[in-house]
Design an enzyme around this catalytic site. Structure first.
Site, PDB file in Angstrom:
ATOM      1  N   GLU A   1      -1.165 -10.696   8.949  1.00  0.00           N
ATOM      2  CA  GLU A   1      -0.193 -10.537   8.310  1.00  0.00           C
ATOM      3  C   GLU A   1       1.420 -10.550   8.374  1.00  0.00           C
ATOM      4  O   GLU A   1       2.530 -11.664   7.798  1.00  0.00           O
ATOM      5  CB  GLU A   1       0.091  -9.797   6.196  1.00  0.00           C
ATOM      6  CG  GLU A   1      -0.956 -10.476   5.616  1.00  0.00           C
ATOM      7  CD  GLU A   1      -2.796  -9.178   5.756  1.00  0.00           C
ATOM      8  OE1 GLU A   1      -2.865  -9.451   4.619  1.00  0.00           O
ATOM      9  OE2 GLU A   1      -2.580  -9.076   6.745  1.00  0.00           O
TER      10      GLU A   1
ATOM     11  N   HIS B   1       0.732  -1.561  -0.234  1.00  0.00           N
ATOM     12  CA  HIS B   1      -0.100  -0.045  -0.004  1.00  0.00           C
ATOM     13  C   HIS B   1       0.719   1.280  -0.042  1.00  0.00           C
ATOM     14  O   HIS B   1      -0.002   2.112   0.722  1.00  0.00           O
ATOM     15  CB  HIS B   1      -0.966  -0.314   1.526  1.00  0.00           C
ATOM     16  CG  HIS B   1      -2.340  -1.970   0.978  1.00  0.00           C
ATOM     17  ND1 HIS B   1      -3.167  -1.034   0.118  1.00  0.00           N
ATOM     18  CD2 HIS B   1      -2.288  -2.387   1.906  1.00  0.00           C
ATOM     19  CE1 HIS B   1      -4.212  -1.909   0.545  1.00  0.00           C
ATOM     20  NE2 HIS B   1      -3.342  -2.907   1.405  1.00  0.00           N
TER      21      HIS B   1
ATOM     22  N   ASP C   1      -0.146  -5.840   5.737  1.00  0.00           N
ATOM     23  CA  ASP C   1      -0.935  -6.158   4.983  1.00  0.00           C
ATOM     24  C   ASP C   1      -0.729  -6.250   3.358  1.00  0.00           C
ATOM     25  O   ASP C   1      -0.197  -5.630   2.983  1.00  0.00           O
ATOM     26  CB  ASP C   1      -2.615  -5.672   5.549  1.00  0.00           C
ATOM     27  CG  ASP C   1      -3.195  -4.430   4.619  1.00  0.00           C
ATOM     28  OD1 ASP C   1      -2.041  -3.389   5.390  1.00  0.00           O
ATOM     29  OD2 ASP C   1      -3.890  -4.580   4.011  1.00  0.00           O
ATOM     30  N   GLU C   2      -1.152  -6.908   2.606  1.00  0.00           N
ATOM     31  CA  GLU C   2      -1.651  -7.021   1.092  1.00  0.00           C
ATOM     32  C   GLU C   2      -0.612  -6.478   0.662  1.00  0.00           C
ATOM     33  O   GLU C   2      -0.498  -5.410  -0.186  1.00  0.00           O
ATOM     34  CB  GLU C   2      -2.702  -6.493   0.693  1.00  0.00           C
ATOM     35  CG  GLU C   2      -4.176  -7.743   1.179  1.00  0.00           C
ATOM     36  CD  GLU C   2      -5.161  -6.222   1.261  1.00  0.00           C
ATOM     37  OE1 GLU C   2      -6.425  -6.509   1.207  1.00  0.00           O
ATOM     38  OE2 GLU C   2      -5.372  -4.319   1.191  1.00  0.00           O
ATOM     39  N   ALA C   3       1.111  -6.919   0.675  1.00  0.00           N
ATOM     40  CA  ALA C   3       1.830  -6.978   0.270  1.00  0.00           C
ATOM     41  C   ALA C   3       2.675  -7.484  -0.739  1.00  0.00           C
ATOM     42  O   ALA C   3       2.724  -8.922  -0.421  1.00  0.00           O
ATOM     43  CB  ALA C   3       2.528  -6.031   1.691  1.00  0.00           C
TER      44      ALA C   3
END
EC number: 3.2.1.52
Length: 552
Positions: free
Chosen positions: A391, A276, A339-341
């Site tokens: 995560e 992000h 998160d979300e990497a």
């Protein structure tokens, strides 16, 4: 005799239900206190009502001033203060230090026709007592009114929160929200005794905090050229063609921190990493893994492959940024995302692979763990601690990290079993950007998806049954989240947040055995009169006959 008993029981139960409903309407406090005993009569607050403070506890004046400010704004007169430590007297509101109250946020509130007693061990407890008192008052207390007296039903309350951490997150990274709205949001959090404001400041679609050492974050990362209209999956995809953005100066954020502190709320900032981070890469492309490329601030929604590259330039940048962040935000916790990497860029990056080899890591997941642990070590060196999304468990959890469990409860359970502190924030119960009604697309503004009605929020228990009592001690509390991919205005943010945040407040504060959804709806039905006076654009769906059931 056999026929008489059922009839007698029916009438008895009916009478009890009527009393139950009447009490719910008379004492429409949210979140529900742990112990509330109705009393006869009422206290009448007027221009002669005197405020009495303890002499040796100056913090209590902050709470008393808040009440005095409400009354002055509503009725135009200033409540007088008596000499500190004066004895409670007729037509007075007395604040008393009560060291027998063990919980720092606990309080006792005694309202009689003659006087009001506010007992607490700390000023924070006294402030929460006043929020209960405020909710017992007519809704006219919330704004300009012709009323000059305010009646409060007599009651005895003993109260304290179930959890020490009660959080609400607002994503300002995707859409910039004005400072005035953030103040209003904080006021509403205080109204519900929510004590932590998680401010999500950075995203692929925008960077919202002034960082003086890196001015391009304001000049480039804070702005995008256009924004997707409707859902990303809609075909053909449409864009509004309008430049959007903005950022908060450090002085604005310092003022906001002080504003929140005056309402006993802690602001926790989030600077997302390593994912992000596309907006930051657009400003400083050398922080990415791809050379000779032009990154652009995101104009649509979705997980991006371009993330911070784990080289020394990136770590220097992040340490510089976090230094300025910690200078503005005095909170114990600094949220670092995690998160979300996606690891696509790291797999192809010679620099990232060199770090894996140098540090003896197994794969890119362990590289992310190395990344987070290195940041944690820096934050710890400044006397602070990190929070990360669940995560950060992947590849090995940083030694002192607190885990915020969002992908259900699984991550939180795993972290608690590893003796790490946890904040429960499962999307299945606490993502307030989800739709609120079954026929959402017909009657609601566009949202990211999902279905999360008021009742489901209310039903959540933040302590999973699979944890032992010792493991359960690591559950600090719950947090509800408002992600703003599809929430671009303050009115829309209020619509998604309220009244579901009131249900969340009761989840975070009230003991499970004290909760009852029918009782909650009855209180809420009256309680929203306060929200009406405060100009809150809450979602109206709960007022439908289907939602209300038998509540009238």
């Amino acid at each position: 005799m056999i026929r008489i008993i059922p009839a007698f029981l029916f009438l008895f139960l009916l009478s009890q239900a009527q009393v139950f409903a009447q009490d719910s309407l008379r004492y429409a406090i949210i979140p529900k206190p742990q112990k509330l005993t109705p009393q006869k009569g009422e206290f009448v607050l007027d221009g002669k009502t005197t405020l009495i403070l303890p002499a040796d506890s100056p913090g209590f004046k902050l709470a008393a001033d808040y009440l005095a400010g409400l009354v002055k704004n509503a009725a135009g007169y200033q409540l007088p203060y008596a000499k500190p430590d004066s004895k409670p007297q007729k037509n007075s509101i007395s604040f008393l230090v009560d060291t027998s109250i063990k919980n720092a946020e606990g309080y006792k509130l005694e309202v009689t026709p003659k006087q009001v007693l506010v007992k607490a061990r700390t000023a924070q407890g006294a402030f929460f007592a006043l929020q209960s008192l405020r909710q017992l008052m007519p809704a006219e207390i919330e704004g300009k009114t012709q009323m000059r007296t305010f009646k409060v039903p007599a009651v005895a309350i003993e109260d304290a929160p179930r959890f020490a951490y009660r959080g609400l997150m607002l994503d300002v990274g995707r859409y910039y929200f004005p400072v005035d709205f953030l103040r209003k949001y904080i006021d509403l959090m205080a109204f519900y005794k929510i004590n932590t404001f998680h401010l999500h400041l950075t995203e692929d679609a925008g960077w919202r905090m002034e960082i003086k050492k890196y001015p391009k974050l304001q000049e480039i990362a804070a702005w995008r050229d256009s924004t997707v209209v409707g859902h990303v999956k809609d075909k053909p995809r449409k864009y509004d063609g309008k430049r959007h953005g903005g950022y908060y100066t450090q002085q604005e954020l310092k003022d906001l921190v002080k504003y929140a502190q005056n309402r006993f709320i802690t602001i926790i900032p989030e600077i997302d990493m390593p994912g992000h981070s596309l907006a930051a890469l657009a400003a400083y492309p050398e922080l990415g893994c791809i050379k000779d490329t032009t990154y652009q601030v995101l104009t649509a929604w979705g997980i991006q492959k371009d993330i911070f590259c784990p080289h020394e330039t990136t770590f220097r940048f992040l340490e510089d940024v976090l230094t300025e962040v910690m200078d503005v935000f005095p909170s114990k916790y600094i949220h670092i995302g995690g998160d979300e990497a996606p690891k696509d860029r790291w797999k192809k990056s010679a620099e990232a692979q060199a770090v894996i080899k140098r540090e003896g890591l197994k794969d890119e997941h362990e590289l992310q763990s190395y990344f987070i642990q290195r940041i944690e070590k820096f934050v710890n060196s400044k006397g602070r601690a990190i929070i990360g999304w669940d995560e950060i468990l992947e590849g090995g959890l940083a030694p002192n990290a607190t885990v915020m469990s969002w992908r259900g409860e699984k991550g939180g359970i795993a972290a608690a079993k590893q003796k790490h502190d946890v904040i429960m924030s499962p999307n299945t119960f606490l993502y307030l950007d989800y739709y609120q009604t079954p026929d959402a697309r017909k009657v609601e503004p566009v949202a990211i998806g999902g279905y999360l009605p008021l009742e489901k929020v209310y039903s959540y228990n933040p302590v999973p049954a699979s944890l032992t009592p010792e493991e359960a001690k690591h559950i600090l509390g719950p947090q509800a989240n408002v992600w703003s991919e599809y929430i671009g205005t303050p009115d829309h943010a209020e619509h998604m947040t309220f009244p579901r945040a009131s249900a969340f407040a009761e989840v975070a504060w009230t003991a499970p055995e004290k909760k009852n959804f029918s009782d909650f709806k009855a209180r809420l039905f009256k309680h929203v009169q306060h929200l009406d006076k405060l100009g809150v654009k809450y979602a109206p769906y709960f007022k439908t006959e289907k939602a209300l059931g038998q509540v009238k």
